[in-house]
Write a protein that holds these residues in place. Structure first.
Motif, short mmCIF file in Angstrom:
data_model
loop_
_atom_site.label_atom_id
_atom_site.label_comp_id
_atom_site.label_asym_id
_atom_site.label_seq_id
_atom_site.Cartn_x
_atom_site.Cartn_y
_atom_site.Cartn_z
N PRO A 197 0.82 -1.34 0.08
CA PRO A 197 0.05 0.12 0.08
C PRO A 197 1.09 1.32 -0.07
N GLY A 198 2.02 1.30 0.60
CA GLY A 198 2.85 2.29 0.73
C GLY A 198 3.56 2.71 -0.62
N ARG A 199 3.86 1.58 -1.31
CA ARG A 199 4.51 1.77 -2.74
C ARG A 199 3.17 2.13 -3.53
N ALA A 200 2.12 1.78 -3.38
CA ALA A 200 0.69 2.22 -4.18
C ALA A 200 0.50 3.71 -4.11
N THR A 201 0.60 4.24 -2.80
CA THR A 201 0.65 5.64 -2.60
C THR A 201 1.65 6.29 -3.43
N GLU A 202 2.80 5.84 -3.19
CA GLU A 202 4.03 6.60 -3.96
C GLU A 202 3.85 6.56 -5.59
N LEU A 203 3.56 5.31 -6.00
CA LEU A 203 3.39 5.32 -7.42
C LEU A 203 2.26 6.23 -8.00
N ALA A 204 1.17 6.07 -7.10
CA ALA A 204 -0.14 6.98 -7.55
C ALA A 204 0.48 8.56 -7.52
N GLN A 205 1.27 8.89 -6.63
CA GLN A 205 1.56 10.29 -6.74
C GLN A 205 2.61 10.72 -7.83
N THR A 206 3.47 9.49 -8.07
CA THR A 206 4.45 9.91 -8.93
C THR A 206 3.67 9.83 -10.32
N LEU A 207 2.87 8.98 -10.57
CA LEU A 207 1.97 8.86 -11.84
C LEU A 207 1.16 10.25 -12.10
N ASP A 208 0.69 10.73 -10.98
CA ASP A 208 -0.08 11.95 -11.15
C ASP A 208 0.82 13.14 -11.51
N ALA A 209 2.05 13.26 -10.99
CA ALA A 209 3.10 14.31 -11.43
C ALA A 209 3.25 14.20 -13.14
N ILE A 210 3.63 12.83 -13.30
CA ILE A 210 3.83 12.40 -14.88
C ILE A 210 2.63 13.03 -15.59
N ASN A 211 1.40 12.64 -15.07
CA ASN A 211 0.26 13.00 -15.88
C ASN A 211 0.03 14.42 -16.01
N ARG A 212 0.35 15.17 -14.79
CA ARG A 212 0.23 16.77 -14.94
C ARG A 212 1.10 17.34 -16.02
N GLU A 213 2.36 16.62 -16.00
CA GLU A 213 3.47 17.19 -16.71
C GLU A 213 2.98 16.81 -18.30
#
Length: 268
Positions: A197-213
């Motif tokens: 779950p911790g990795r899921a949070t980290e990955l979701a936030q990373t992917l969101d940053a990529i998506n915003r870019e």
């Protein structure tokens, strides 16, 4: 165990300023709303432990005391010290009349039509989806969101993180099919599978940053392409077909921009 993990995950996301939205019902939806709600307390972990302890005797909505026990646990917490961090949304539906809404969503939007509710919920989730083990409705939502991403229905694609490697590859093997669909349309870098779950949070936030870019890149490309479009049709009349090219166009979003232009001028 998974209930606590999902609650902690949602608490982390809400504490970081992410608005948590769920289907608003019991089970892991309740866990996510609960976790997000406790993010606004001075000691979020203690607040979560308090509710979990108070509700241990009536853990599921099948229990006759589930609802009054949950209300009592929420009242016992008192008001959150940082209510803006506790804000979260539950979006239940009358379609599942046997599943009552949980009490930890601070805002509720209830739909009569389940199809509208699910499409709207997925469309709102620009920051992405974290999908825990579920049943038929959850599988439907995986592929409904995948369909929005596949056809680039909106001006963005939502990251998708599936939580539970064995569940999504063996019990209900949605992951292999999701991978194939994503590879076909170039959003395979926006989907991930994990047990942590911790990795899921980290990955979701990373992917969101990529998506915003990516959305920023798309906005720039679209502006440039529209300027070229104006040059091609100065009188406003579009030819039978249009070809627009820029050597710096990003291949990852060129299809989305092309779709937007097609919708504007009704030409291929």
């Amino acid at each position: 165990v998974i209930f606590t993990q999902v609650a902690e995950l949602a608490q982390h996301l809400a504490g970081a300023g992410t608005m948590v939205l769920t289907g608003g019902g019991p089970g892991l939806m309740e866990a996510a709303n609960l976790g997000a709600y406790t993010a606004g307390f001075d000691d979020p972990s203690a607040a979560l432990r308090s509710v979990l302890g108070d509700c241990a005797g009536a853990p599921g909505y099948e229990h006759p005391e589930w609802l009054p026990t949950a209300f009592a646990a929420r009242r016992a917490l008192g008001a959150p010290q940082r209510p803006q961090l506790s804000r979260n949304v539950g979006i239940p539906t009358w379609f599942y009349g046997h599943e009552p809404p949980n009490v930890f969503a601070t805002h509720v939007a209830k739909y009569f039509e389940n199809s509208v509710r699910e499409d709207g919920l997925l469309a709102l989730a620009q920051g992405g989806l974290i999908i825990a083990p579920g049943n038929a409705g959850t599988v439907q939502e995986i592929f409904q969101d995948a369909c929005q991403n596949y056809y680039a229905t909106f001006t963005y694609r939502s990251p998708m993180v599936l939580l539970g490697r064995r569940y999504w590859t063996e019990d209900l093997p949605a992951w292999p099919l999701l991978q194939r669909l994503a590879a076909r349309k170039g959003f395979d870098d926006m989907i991930l599978l994990t047990d942590d779950p911790g990795r899921a949070t980290e990955l979701a936030q990373t992917l969101d940053a990529i998506n915003r870019e990516r959305r920023t890149v798309e906005a720039g490309m679209r502006e440039q392409a529209e300027a070229m479009l104006e040059m091609l049709m100065p009188e406003g009349d579009a030819p039978a077909a249009l070809a627009i090219y820029g050597p710096e166009f990003h291949e990852g979003v060129v299809g989305i921009v092309a779709a937007r232009l097609k919708d504007r001028v009704h030409r291929p």
